[in-house]
Design an enzyme around this catalytic site. Structure first.
Site, mmCIF file in Angstrom:
data_model
loop_
_atom_site.group_PDB
_atom_site.id
_atom_site.type_symbol
_atom_site.label_atom_id
_atom_site.label_comp_id
_atom_site.label_asym_id
_atom_site.label_seq_id
_atom_site.Cartn_x
_atom_site.Cartn_y
_atom_site.Cartn_z
ATOM 1 N N ASP A 29 0.855 -1.186 0.000
ATOM 2 C CA ASP A 29 0.000 0.000 0.000
ATOM 3 C C ASP A 29 0.890 1.234 0.000
ATOM 4 O OD1 ASP A 29 -2.152 1.669 0.122
ATOM 5 O OD2 ASP A 29 -2.882 0.984 2.062
ATOM 6 N N ASP A 123 -2.899 2.543 -6.049
ATOM 7 C CA ASP A 123 -1.835 2.605 -5.050
ATOM 8 C C ASP A 123 -1.754 1.390 -4.132
ATOM 9 O OD1 ASP A 123 -4.191 3.149 -3.763
ATOM 10 O OD2 ASP A 123 -3.389 4.761 -2.525
ATOM 11 N N GLU A 124 -2.418 0.302 -4.462
ATOM 12 C CA GLU A 124 -2.286 -0.883 -3.618
ATOM 13 C C GLU A 124 -2.528 -2.151 -4.418
ATOM 14 O OE1 GLU A 124 -5.215 -1.666 -0.562
ATOM 15 O OE2 GLU A 124 -6.585 -0.192 -1.447
#
Length: 421
Positions: A29, A123-124
């Site tokens: 993350d 983003d993860e």
């Protein structure tokens, strides 16, 4: 302590390396991703509270630096409230193209480690590194190497949870943010889980949390020790069984690298509430154009069109329709969205936000079509793809439907082009 603060408390201080045997699932993350990308070009803002989001009166926070979060600012918060909580914050408008480029570079690092990468958002992602153990090393060493490469190559930090299931790995990354690494040993899962608040469980929203608290259940351990039949009676059969399984650390999901986007959509919050149906339809057209372009760019078509309509009092309704054939045409999306709006009973009602979404995606061109006699979509496909080519060269605003040439003064604030809910 707020619900969000409980879920994002830092993990325990570093100690002896945890046993990562059998812990081949990583959840990576990125830390305050949008803000971190902006700081690459604005290093003078490091250490200061920074917010990325809509700057208009109806703007919403997209991301906040950890300095801003200390004041209670968090994503999805109205910008007006964020400014009241942290008046000294620097507010930057979002630049989605920058974030997409940074995300692509980060995911290249992930895929250099393992092909089993399941994106959850820009983003993860989940990674299954079982196949990389012999080549690179133990799971914790792989996680450390990923963090080092992301920092060295992109100037960004990320937090990584290492565990034997996706659910626990995601919890671990949350508990070690920012810029951390946490291994939850396979034989330490229950010790890790049972001390957490019930809100940490996947599937526990505010309403479920209140129901659990009403039952006197405040920790995951208390849920685990509660009779399954009671949970199912209070929460529903499927939901009760789901939470009970998670409370015992059971999560059978595997990392699915080819998971396709479930939907593609866009929405707009007006600067002032709008009750003019023509203005609403014009906005639906603009959003349909945006969604159609994103579908074509991603090689998708979708079977279901939905609209989101939020009244001035924040109450929200959605309406959807499943088409006979999947589509990526803005014309079809707009006509369907307009009909859904007209049938919603909200024509003439003041609206704060409208959204258009296409769901049930399939790869473009793979679904059989049945056109009526004499009907052809080839001309529309050719026209919209020609617009795509112009947009890629000169920008999306270079060619627009005539109805959108005059920018409506009531448009504002926020357009969220979220993909893959």
């Amino acid at each position: 302590m707020s619900r969000k603060q409980q879920l994002h408390r830092p993990g325990p201080p570093p100690g002896p390396p945890a046993d990562d045997t059998g812990c081949s699932i990583l959840h990576v993350d990125m830390d305050a991703f949008f803000v971190s990308v902006e700081l690459l070009e604005r290093p003078e803002l490091r250490g200061r509270p920074v917010i990325v989001g809509g700057v208009g009166g109806r703007g919403v926070v997209s991301a906040a630096s950890y300095e801003a979060r200390r004041f209670g600012v968090h994503s999805a918060m109205p910008m007006t409230r964020a400014r009241r909580l942290c008046p000294q914050a620097v507010v930057l408008p979002p630049r989605h193209a920058k974030y997409a480029a940074a995300s692509a570079a980060v995911f290249e690092i992930f895929r250099s480690v393992t092909p089993l990468v399941e994106p959850l958002s820009l983003d993860e992602a989940f990674l299954d590194v079982a196949g990389a153990l012999r080549r690179i090393g133990r799971p914790a060493a792989i996680a450390a190497a990923i963090r080092a490469q992301v920092a060295e190559q992109q100037g960004l930090t990320c937090s990584v949870g290492v565990a034997n299931t996706k659910f626990v790995a995601k919890l671990a990354s949350t508990r070690c943010k920012p810029d951390g690494l946490l291994v939850v040993p396979a034989d330490g899962v229950l010790e890790f889980l049972h001390a957490l608040p019930v809100a940490a469980l996947w599937g526990v929203g505010e309403r479920t949390e209140q129901n659990l608290l009403r039952l006197g259940l405040r920790t995951v351990g208390q849920i685990a020790r509660t009779d399954l039949a009671l949970l199912q009676r209070e929460l529903g059969r499927a939901h009760g069984a789901h939470l009970h399984a998670l409370a015992w650390g059971r999560d059978e999901r595997s990392v699915v690298p080819d998971a396709r986007d479930k939907s593609i959509g866009a929405e707009e919050t007006f600067a002032t509430d709008v009750d003019d149906p023509e203005v609403i339809r014009r906005e639906l057209l603009r959003l349909a154009e945006k969604v159609g372009a994103r579908l074509r760019d991603g090689g998708h078509e979708g079977r279901t069109v939905s609209v989101k309509l939020r009244r001035a009092d924040f109450s929200t309704i959605t309406r959807s329709r499943t088409l006979g054939d999947p589509t990526d045409l803005a014309r079809v999306i707009y006509v369907t969205a307009s009909e859904l709006y007209e049938g919603s009973g909200l024509e003439g009602v003041r609206l704060r936000l409208v959204g258009v979404r296409v769901e049930n995606l399939v790869p473009a061109g793979t679904a059989p079509r049945q056109l009526a006699l004499g009907e052809s979509e080839d001309g529309w496909h050719a026209a919209e793809r020609a617009v795509d080519q112009v947009a890629h060269r000169f920008g999306r605003g270079a060619v627009r439907p005539a109805a959108l040439v005059r920018r409506d003064t009531s448009r504002s604030a926020r357009d969220t082009g979220d993909t893959g809910e």
